[in-house]
Design a protein around this motif. Structure first.
Motif, PDB file in Angstrom:
ATOM      1  N   MET A 265      28.479  -9.397  22.304  1.00 29.12           N
ATOM      2  CA  MET A 265      29.138  -8.121  22.312  1.00 29.12           C
ATOM      3  C   MET A 265      29.911  -8.000  21.013  1.00 29.12           C
ATOM      4  SD  MET A 265      32.259  -7.959  25.042  1.00 29.12           S
ATOM      5  CE  MET A 265      31.158  -8.764  26.118  1.00 29.12           C
ATOM      6  N   SER A 266      30.069  -6.794  20.558  1.00 27.22           N
ATOM      7  CA  SER A 266      30.685  -6.581  19.249  1.00 27.22           C
ATOM      8  C   SER A 266      32.208  -6.582  19.333  1.00 27.22           C
ATOM      9  CB  SER A 266      30.212  -5.256  18.657  1.00 27.22           C
ATOM     10  OG  SER A 266      30.765  -4.174  19.380  1.00 27.22           O
ATOM     11  N   ARG A 267      32.807  -6.875  18.213  1.00 27.03           N
ATOM     12  CA  ARG A 267      34.269  -6.833  18.135  1.00 27.03           C
ATOM     13  C   ARG A 267      34.777  -5.424  18.384  1.00 27.03           C
ATOM     14  NH1 ARG A 267      36.547 -11.112  13.937  1.00 27.03           N
ATOM     15  NH2 ARG A 267      34.943 -12.677  14.217  1.00 27.03           N
ATOM     16  N   SER A 268      34.018  -4.421  17.928  1.00 23.33           N
ATOM     17  CA  SER A 268      34.467  -3.034  18.122  1.00 23.33           C
ATOM     18  C   SER A 268      34.495  -2.678  19.609  1.00 23.33           C
ATOM     19  CB  SER A 268      33.584  -2.058  17.348  1.00 23.33           C
ATOM     20  OG  SER A 268      32.255  -2.078  17.830  1.00 23.33           O
ATOM     21  N   THR A 269      33.576  -3.228  20.400  1.00 24.03           N
ATOM     22  CA  THR A 269      33.597  -2.990  21.848  1.00 24.03           C
ATOM     23  C   THR A 269      34.876  -3.545  22.455  1.00 24.03           C
ATOM     24  OG1 THR A 269      31.190  -3.032  22.003  1.00 24.03           O
ATOM     25  CG2 THR A 269      32.408  -3.506  24.026  1.00 24.03           C
ATOM     26  N   ILE A 270      35.224  -4.759  22.080  1.00 27.04           N
ATOM     27  CA  ILE A 270      36.455  -5.372  22.599  1.00 27.04           C
ATOM     28  C   ILE A 270      37.672  -4.604  22.108  1.00 27.04           C
ATOM     29  CG2 ILE A 270      37.877  -7.465  22.559  1.00 27.04           C
ATOM     30  CD1 ILE A 270      35.183  -9.020  22.403  1.00 27.04           C
ATOM     31  N   ARG A 271      37.690  -4.259  20.832  1.00 25.93           N
ATOM     32  CA  ARG A 271      38.826  -3.520  20.257  1.00 25.93           C
ATOM     33  C   ARG A 271      39.003  -2.171  20.954  1.00 25.93           C
ATOM     34  NH1 ARG A 271      37.389  -3.773  15.188  1.00 25.93           N
ATOM     35  NH2 ARG A 271      36.182  -1.855  15.298  1.00 25.93           N
ATOM     36  N   ASP A 272      37.911  -1.455  21.187  1.00 28.08           N
ATOM     37  CA  ASP A 272      38.004  -0.152  21.852  1.00 28.08           C
ATOM     38  C   ASP A 272      38.519  -0.287  23.272  1.00 28.08           C
ATOM     39  OD1 ASP A 272      37.093   1.093  19.580  1.00 28.08           O
ATOM     40  OD2 ASP A 272      35.055   1.437  20.341  1.00 28.08           O
ATOM     41  N   TYR A 273      38.042  -1.299  23.995  1.00 31.02           N
ATOM     42  CA  TYR A 273      38.522  -1.517  25.363  1.00 31.02           C
ATOM     43  C   TYR A 273      40.001  -1.874  25.359  1.00 31.02           C
ATOM     44  CZ  TYR A 273      39.467  -3.742  29.788  1.00 31.02           C
ATOM     45  OH  TYR A 273      40.047  -4.108  30.969  1.00 31.02           O
ATOM     46  N   GLU A 274      40.399  -2.820  24.513  1.00 31.62           N
ATOM     47  CA  GLU A 274      41.802  -3.233  24.452  1.00 31.62           C
ATOM     48  C   GLU A 274      42.698  -2.081  24.013  1.00 31.62           C
ATOM     49  OE1 GLU A 274      41.701  -6.660  21.906  1.00 31.62           O
ATOM     50  OE2 GLU A 274      41.423  -8.019  23.597  1.00 31.62           O
ATOM     51  N   GLY A 275      42.178  -1.192  23.181  1.00 33.83           N
ATOM     52  CA  GLY A 275      42.956  -0.048  22.712  1.00 33.83           C
ATOM     53  C   GLY A 275      42.969   1.120  23.673  1.00 33.83           C
ATOM     54  N   GLY A 276      42.283   0.971  24.813  1.00 35.67           N
ATOM     55  CA  GLY A 276      42.277   2.020  25.821  1.00 35.67           C
ATOM     56  C   GLY A 276      41.423   3.222  25.437  1.00 35.67           C
ATOM     57  N   ARG A 277      40.503   3.040  24.486  1.00 32.95           N
ATOM     58  CA  ARG A 277      39.669   4.157  24.041  1.00 32.95           C
ATOM     59  C   ARG A 277      38.545   4.480  25.025  1.00 32.95           C
ATOM     60  NH1 ARG A 277      41.893   2.322  19.451  1.00 32.95           N
ATOM     61  NH2 ARG A 277      40.577   0.603  18.795  1.00 32.95           N
ATOM     62  N   HIS A 278      38.173   3.526  25.857  1.00 37.91           N
ATOM     63  CA  HIS A 278      37.192   3.789  26.915  1.00 37.91           C
ATOM     64  C   HIS A 278      37.264   2.690  27.960  1.00 37.91           C
ATOM     65  CE1 HIS A 278      34.428   0.721  25.352  1.00 37.91           C
ATOM     66  NE2 HIS A 278      34.534   1.274  24.159  1.00 37.91           N
ATOM     67  N   ASP A 279      36.710   2.989  29.136  1.00 40.87           N
ATOM     68  CA  ASP A 279      36.642   1.998  30.206  1.00 40.87           C
ATOM     69  C   ASP A 279      35.544   0.992  29.885  1.00 40.87           C
ATOM     70  OD1 ASP A 279      38.656   3.168  31.700  1.00 40.87           O
ATOM     71  OD2 ASP A 279      37.261   4.440  32.819  1.00 40.87           O
ATOM     72  N   ILE A 280      35.661  -0.155  30.487  1.00 52.25           N
ATOM     73  CA  ILE A 280      34.676  -1.212  30.255  1.00 52.25           C
ATOM     74  C   ILE A 280      33.499  -1.026  31.212  1.00 52.25           C
ATOM     75  CG2 ILE A 280      35.679  -2.865  31.856  1.00 52.25           C
ATOM     76  CD1 ILE A 280      35.178  -5.001  29.668  1.00 52.25           C
ATOM     77  N   HIS A 281      32.304  -1.273  30.726  1.00 48.43           N
ATOM     78  CA  HIS A 281      31.110  -1.210  31.566  1.00 48.43           C
ATOM     79  C   HIS A 281      31.036  -2.481  32.407  1.00 48.43           C
ATOM     80  CE1 HIS A 281      29.362   2.261  29.501  1.00 48.43           C
ATOM     81  NE2 HIS A 281      29.950   1.765  28.433  1.00 48.43           N
ATOM     82  N   ARG A 282      30.434  -2.364  33.571  1.00 48.27           N
ATOM     83  CA  ARG A 282      30.332  -3.509  34.482  1.00 48.27           C
ATOM     84  C   ARG A 282      29.653  -4.709  33.834  1.00 48.27           C
ATOM     85  NH1 ARG A 282      28.334  -1.592  40.279  1.00 48.27           N
ATOM     86  NH2 ARG A 282      29.813   0.094  40.130  1.00 48.27           N
TER      87      ARG A 282
END
Length: 54
Positions: free
Chosen positions: A1-18
């Motif tokens: 998984m990409s760092r941007s996916t983790i960063r976006d989730y941690e930043g509250g920019r979107h919900d995490i996929h299952r």
């Protein structure tokens, strides 16, 4: 998984996929993290003792 996916989730920019949540949990558990539910507080994490990780 990409760092941007983790960063976006941690930043509250979107919900995490299952599927992403499952990948993260597995990676943490393989690294010795244990997820524990604490009544009245929610979920927490702790490290499995080093002797149990090998």
């Amino acid at each position: 998984m990409s760092r941007s996916t983790i960063r976006d989730y941690e930043g509250g920019r979107h919900d995490i996929h299952r599927a992403t949540e499952a990948q993260l949990r597995l990676a943490f558990e393989e690294g010795g993290v244990v997820f524990v539910e604490m009544p009245g507080l929610g979920w927490g994490v702790c490290l499995r003792p080093a002797s149990d990780r090998d």
